[in-house]
Design a protein around this motif. Structure first.
Motif, mmCIF file in Angstrom:
data_model
loop_
_atom_site.group_PDB
_atom_site.id
_atom_site.type_symbol
_atom_site.label_atom_id
_atom_site.label_comp_id
_atom_site.label_asym_id
_atom_site.label_seq_id
_atom_site.Cartn_x
_atom_site.Cartn_y
_atom_site.Cartn_z
ATOM 1 N N MET A 507 0.822 -1.213 0.000
ATOM 2 C CA MET A 507 0.000 0.000 0.000
ATOM 3 C C MET A 507 0.857 1.265 0.000
ATOM 4 N N CYS A 508 2.116 1.153 0.414
ATOM 5 C CA CYS A 508 3.017 2.316 0.435
ATOM 6 C C CYS A 508 3.720 2.399 -0.909
ATOM 7 N N HIS A 509 3.000 2.851 -1.935
ATOM 8 C CA HIS A 509 3.505 2.810 -3.307
ATOM 9 C C HIS A 509 4.783 3.615 -3.488
ATOM 10 N N GLY A 510 4.953 4.663 -2.692
ATOM 11 C CA GLY A 510 6.127 5.515 -2.865
ATOM 12 C C GLY A 510 7.376 4.976 -2.198
ATOM 13 N N ASN A 511 7.239 3.918 -1.399
ATOM 14 C CA ASN A 511 8.391 3.383 -0.669
ATOM 15 C C ASN A 511 9.054 2.253 -1.445
ATOM 16 N N ASP A 512 10.373 2.303 -1.533
ATOM 17 C CA ASP A 512 11.143 1.211 -2.126
ATOM 18 C C ASP A 512 11.619 0.283 -1.018
ATOM 19 N N VAL A 513 11.632 -1.020 -1.296
ATOM 20 C CA VAL A 513 12.180 -1.982 -0.340
ATOM 21 C C VAL A 513 13.256 -2.797 -1.038
ATOM 22 N N LEU A 514 14.323 -3.084 -0.328
ATOM 23 C CA LEU A 514 15.436 -3.816 -0.917
ATOM 24 C C LEU A 514 15.070 -5.258 -1.234
ATOM 25 N N TYR A 515 14.064 -5.779 -0.508
ATOM 26 C CA TYR A 515 13.737 -7.200 -0.621
ATOM 27 C C TYR A 515 12.523 -7.448 -1.519
ATOM 28 N N TYR A 516 12.300 -6.568 -2.508
ATOM 29 C CA TYR A 516 11.074 -6.680 -3.306
ATOM 30 C C TYR A 516 10.984 -8.014 -4.056
ATOM 31 N N LYS A 517 12.129 -8.592 -4.442
ATOM 32 C CA LYS A 517 12.082 -9.883 -5.138
ATOM 33 C C LYS A 517 11.496 -10.953 -4.237
ATOM 34 N N GLN A 518 11.966 -11.002 -2.981
ATOM 35 C CA GLN A 518 11.432 -11.987 -2.038
ATOM 36 C C GLN A 518 9.964 -11.713 -1.735
ATOM 37 N N LEU A 519 9.614 -10.439 -1.648
ATOM 38 C CA LEU A 519 8.221 -10.065 -1.385
ATOM 39 C C LEU A 519 7.311 -10.630 -2.471
ATOM 40 N N PHE A 520 7.687 -10.448 -3.737
ATOM 41 C CA PHE A 520 6.838 -10.905 -4.828
ATOM 42 C C PHE A 520 6.832 -12.425 -4.950
ATOM 43 N N GLU A 521 7.962 -13.077 -4.667
ATOM 44 C CA GLU A 521 7.982 -14.542 -4.693
ATOM 45 C C GLU A 521 7.049 -15.091 -3.618
ATOM 46 N N MET A 522 7.033 -14.430 -2.456
ATOM 47 C CA MET A 522 6.147 -14.849 -1.375
ATOM 48 C C MET A 522 4.687 -14.673 -1.773
ATOM 49 N N ILE A 523 4.344 -13.528 -2.340
ATOM 50 C CA ILE A 523 2.959 -13.272 -2.751
ATOM 51 C C ILE A 523 2.547 -14.222 -3.863
ATOM 52 N N ASP A 524 3.446 -14.474 -4.803
ATOM 53 C CA ASP A 524 3.172 -15.390 -5.908
ATOM 54 C C ASP A 524 2.796 -16.763 -5.375
ATOM 55 N N SER A 525 3.541 -17.240 -4.382
ATOM 56 C CA SER A 525 3.258 -18.541 -3.798
ATOM 57 C C SER A 525 1.957 -18.520 -2.994
ATOM 58 N N ILE A 526 1.701 -17.427 -2.286
ATOM 59 C CA ILE A 526 0.484 -17.316 -1.478
ATOM 60 C C ILE A 526 -0.763 -17.451 -2.341
ATOM 61 N N VAL A 527 -0.818 -16.726 -3.447
ATOM 62 C CA VAL A 527 -2.040 -16.745 -4.265
ATOM 63 C C VAL A 527 -2.247 -18.120 -4.907
ATOM 64 N N ASP A 528 -1.179 -18.908 -5.007
ATOM 65 C CA ASP A 528 -1.322 -20.268 -5.526
ATOM 66 C C ASP A 528 -1.844 -21.228 -4.468
ATOM 67 N N LEU A 529 -1.532 -20.979 -3.194
ATOM 68 C CA LEU A 529 -1.743 -21.993 -2.164
ATOM 69 C C LEU A 529 -2.821 -21.656 -1.137
ATOM 70 N N ILE A 530 -3.142 -20.386 -0.933
ATOM 71 C CA ILE A 530 -3.995 -20.008 0.193
ATOM 72 C C ILE A 530 -5.465 -20.331 -0.077
ATOM 73 N N ASP A 531 -6.174 -20.628 0.993
ATOM 74 C CA ASP A 531 -7.617 -20.887 0.923
ATOM 75 C C ASP A 531 -8.348 -19.560 1.132
ATOM 76 N N ASN A 532 -9.173 -19.185 0.168
ATOM 77 C CA ASN A 532 -9.899 -17.923 0.237
ATOM 78 C C ASN A 532 -11.198 -18.113 1.019
ATOM 79 N N ASP A 533 -11.150 -17.819 2.322
ATOM 80 C CA ASP A 533 -12.342 -17.957 3.165
ATOM 81 C C ASP A 533 -12.850 -16.594 3.647
ATOM 82 N N ASP A 534 -12.362 -15.516 3.041
ATOM 83 C CA ASP A 534 -12.845 -14.164 3.348
ATOM 84 C C ASP A 534 -12.708 -13.344 2.061
ATOM 85 N N MET A 535 -13.748 -13.342 1.244
ATOM 86 C CA MET A 535 -13.680 -12.759 -0.090
ATOM 87 C C MET A 535 -13.343 -11.271 -0.054
ATOM 88 N N LYS A 536 -13.959 -10.520 0.832
ATOM 89 C CA LYS A 536 -13.736 -9.077 0.877
ATOM 90 C C LYS A 536 -12.270 -8.765 1.180
#
Length: 762
Positions: A507-536
């Motif tokens: 949500m902090c679009h203006g902030n850069d993080v050094l670990y953005y590669k790991q952040l995106f790899e983590m999110i990529d894996s989450i959307v593949d594996l997580i159970d969506n039990d709260d749609m909103k």
């Protein structure tokens, strides 16, 4: 004589550490800068392997955050202490290392005599503290002095192209991890593997999960490394194309390079590798038809070793790894269980009961070592579980072509259940089950999960459930990950703390993080594996992730997010108008044709029935994006009209000084120039510079970019003196903000020089 800089000093230190103790370059940085890495103020700092390689090779300045941290004299003493405790004990000849660094300082003609005397005072040194103090002082000096970039070593084909180019200084972070310290050498298997690679070039090392395929591949690479010019390691992510794109090449300076172009460039280089190079693709757990890039990779001239739990029997070059014999597994248990010699017969029975399955034997030994059960009690539990299975079918086949013995999974389930996990340990297991196979940085994971300390993670490492990987990364063993996903069912609700942490970063679009590669790899894996039990909540998570992916040009994840959102929002009962407007906006961004993008953006705007304070930011962004696509299509008038609408709405709802609106006004000025109105553009930028100076700072990056924009317009008007004034101030600020990225500073410099050399254009 060589210049005394961080690259030359750390190279000498590294050269005097034996390979068995050194680990990879990131591990060396963690050992060296231990105090920095564990300090609370640096909790988000990680040593990315690619960045570290560039520091060591001298093509990029070491992180200014590290340099600033150790500029404090008190912290310099901490660096000395870390060197004495972590670095000197790893050296096989610390005296020679100190002597070489002493010579480096003495013979460097760019260092004054006074500084040389100060740095080398007391040489030769009589104890480890004096040596550590010297190394600390030289390291701090080398980090603080003016950085001069070294030219990266160019690869050259040897023997008139008969051998591969060296990749050591061309590809970063692709070294093969060392096998686990208790790896049991499988008699003859490494030699047979080498024969097959020599004979066929491509080998699929296949077998059931947990049997030791990955460790055998790592051990083979270590044993036969002298046979190869290069060995490249890839941990399969589910897409060979994406894995090739993610390889960190020295030439990958342009963060905005299209992924298709980067793939072609990386692929072209990999095709140049000859038979003297080996690529290991670990955990290739798929079937041939599911990865469209497999045929491309199989056409490479180099040797390739796949480890896979899938069956590739249709290939002549498949090699199936079988269970290890009793004696070797007893040796494995002996390395993990201190009382093994006193219970050898019972341990042999345990080995038979779990069908000589390597990972089950390892977990059994670890469980015994922590004292949860005595050997005879564990054997009784396993026998009871085995008896319950005897009437069941022991073979099951999965739809994706993978085969497995159900008994092995049941053994692991049983051993897993015998551990009495605490609430915190269960939380760690549940959330870590969402991590990719190549892991997540331990400190970042603890931060995202809001853990108070690392105790739970360390206990799970001791139990064998969590694996330590190079660079202080952690992951679950693949079999444990499958069990954790099945039993703990990580979902949007029960992983809410973890997801909220990642969402807050995005949500902090203006902030850069050094670990953005790991952040995106983590999110990529989450959307593949997580159970969506709260749609909103899940919709909000995906909607906040997309803009951050766009910031870093992660097209792979951007496309994945839009695909998921499109699928979810097909149901008219799911989401609101805002969600559909965002989806159309994201579809416009990922579209290849600006005319298609315009249609999506207009549809997004029409979805919003009424503009109010709750959706004004979204509406302004939609008009802004629409103006960009009109500009891309060549329709400057419509671009100006829509950007003007966005600016008017921002003023009406009193958000004209928000950061997004600053960018919007810069873009508006750009469109005015394109429309042939440079003086109006200059007036707009002058007003904007005053706003930034008043509400933000005249030292900010935004201020620098406005100054650069004004300089470019003055150049186009032929007013070089005014242009030079604005360029000089912009460049001054760029040197501050990009001090760790000399390539970026140089690129800005050359761009400004180019503008100043142009003839008048307007």
């Amino acid at each position: 004589m060589e210049r005394c800089d961080f690259s030359s000093v750390i190279t000498i230190i590294s050269d005097h550490i034996s390979e068995s103790k050194r680990g990879n370059q990131s591990d060396l940085m963690y050992a060296l800068f231990d105090t920095f890495a564990t300090d609370e103020i640096n909790i988000e700092e990680t040593f990315d392997e690619g960045a570290v390689c560039r520091w060591v090779n001298g093509v990029r300045k070491i992180s200014p955050k590290i340099t600033k941290y150790y500029s404090d004299n008190n912290k310099k003493s901490c660096l000395s202490s870390d060197i004495e405790q972590n670095i000197l004990p790893m050296m096989y000849d610390s005296d020679m290392a100190v002597r070489e660094i002493y010579d480096l300082v003495i013979y460097d003609t760019t260092i004054s005599d006074g500084v040389k005397q100060k740095l080398t005072a007391g040489y030769p040194f009589s104890n480890s503290k004096e040596k550590a103090d010297f190394l600390s002082a030289v390291l701090c000096f080398s980090m603080e002095r003016n950085f001069i970039k070294r030219e990266p070593e160019k690869s050259s084909l040897k023997d008139y192209g008969a051998l591969s180019p060296f990749v050591k200084n061309l590809i970063y972070g692709a070294e093969v991890p060392k096998p686990c310290r208790y790896f049991c050498d499988r008699a003859g298997e490494q030699s047979e593997l080498h024969f097959m690679l020599s004979e066929y070039g491509k080998v699929f090392l296949q077998g059931i999960p947990g049997i030791g395929k990955s460790e055998l591949a790592k051990a083979y690479a270590q044993s036969f490394k002298k046979e190869y010019t290069n060995i490249i390691y890839i941990n399969y992510s589910g897409s060979l194309k994406n894995d090739i794109i993610k390889l960190d090449f020295a030439e990958d300076y342009n963060a905005n390079e299209p992924e298709a172009d980067r793939f072609r460039r990386h692929d072209r280089f990999l095709r140049s590798l000859k038979d003297d190079s080996l690529i290991i693709i670990d955990n290739f757990n798929t079937v041939a038809s599911d990865d469209e890039t497999l045929s491309t990779v199989l056409a490479y001239s180099c040797r390739i070793l796949f480890t896979t739990r899938s069956r590739f029997d249709e290939y002549n070059d498949s090699y199936t790894i079988e269970e290890m014999p009793d004696d070797e597994l007893l040796g494995l248990m002996g390395s993990l269980y201190s009382e093994a010699d006193n219970h050898s017969e019972i341990l042999r029975e345990i080995i038979h009961t779990v069908h000589n399955h390597t990972f089950a034997v390892e977990l059994s030994a670890r469980l015994l070592e922590v004292g949860i059960l005595a050997p005879d009690q564990l054997l009784e539990k396993l026998r009871a579980e085995k008896a319950a299975m005897d009437s069941e079918d022991k073979i099951s086949a999965k739809k994706d072509g993978k085969s497995r013995k159900a008994t092995y999974y049941t053994h692991i389930h049983t051993l897993f259940s015998l551990y009495k996990l605490s609430k915190v340990e269960s939380e760690v297991m549940r959330n870590l089950a969402l991590a990719p196979h190549n892991g997540v940085h331990a400190k970042l994971f603890a931060l995202w999960l809001e853990l108070k300390n690392m105790n739970a993670i360390n206990d799970l490492i001791e139990s064998g459930f969590v694996k330590e990987l190079p660079g202080r990364m952690i992951a679950l063993h693949p079999m444990i990950q499958e069990i954790a996903l099945d039993e703990m069912k990580p979902s949007v609700v029960n992983c809410s703390i973890f997801l909220q942490s990642l969402q807050t970063i995005c949500m902090c679009h203006g902030n850069d993080v050094l670990y953005y590669k790991q952040l995106f790899e983590m999110i990529d894996s989450i959307v593949d594996l997580i159970d969506n039990d709260d749609m909103k909540t899940y919709l909000l998570f995906l909607e906040d992730v997309f803009p951050y992916c766009e910031k870093y040009e992660n097209h792979h994840l951007m496309q994945k997010v839009t695909d998921i959102l499109s699928s979810l929002l097909k149901d008219s009962n799911v989401g609101a108008d805002k969600d559909r407007a965002l989806l159309y906006d994201y579809l416009a961004i990922v579209a290849d044709d600006p005319l298609v993008s315009i249609q999506y953006e207009e549809r997004a705007i029409s979805t919003i029935k009424k503009v109010h304070s709750g959706n004004i930011v979204l509406v302004c962004n939609l008009y802004t994006n629409l103006s960009h696509f009109y500009h891309m299509s060549g329709n400057i008038k419509s671009a100006l009209d829509n950007m003007g609408t966005a600016l008017q709405l921002a003023k009406k709802f009193k958000i004209e000084n928000h950061h997004d609106n600053l960018v919007r006004r810069r873009n508006y000025a750009t469109f005015l120039v394109a429309a042939g109105q440079p003086l109006y553009a200059l007036a707009e930028l002058m007003k904007l510079s005053e706003v930034i100076e008043y509400h933000y700072s005249n030292q900010s990056l935004d201020y620098a970019m406005v100054q650069e924009d004004m300089g470019k317009i003055f150049c186009c008007l032929g007013k070089k003196e005014q242009a030079s004034k604005h360029f000089k101030y912009a460049f001054h600020l760029y040197k501050i903000h990009f001090q760790s990225e000399p390539e970026r500073i140089e690129a800005k410099k050359q761009e400004m020089i180019m503008y100043l050399s142009m003839e008048k254009l307007m």
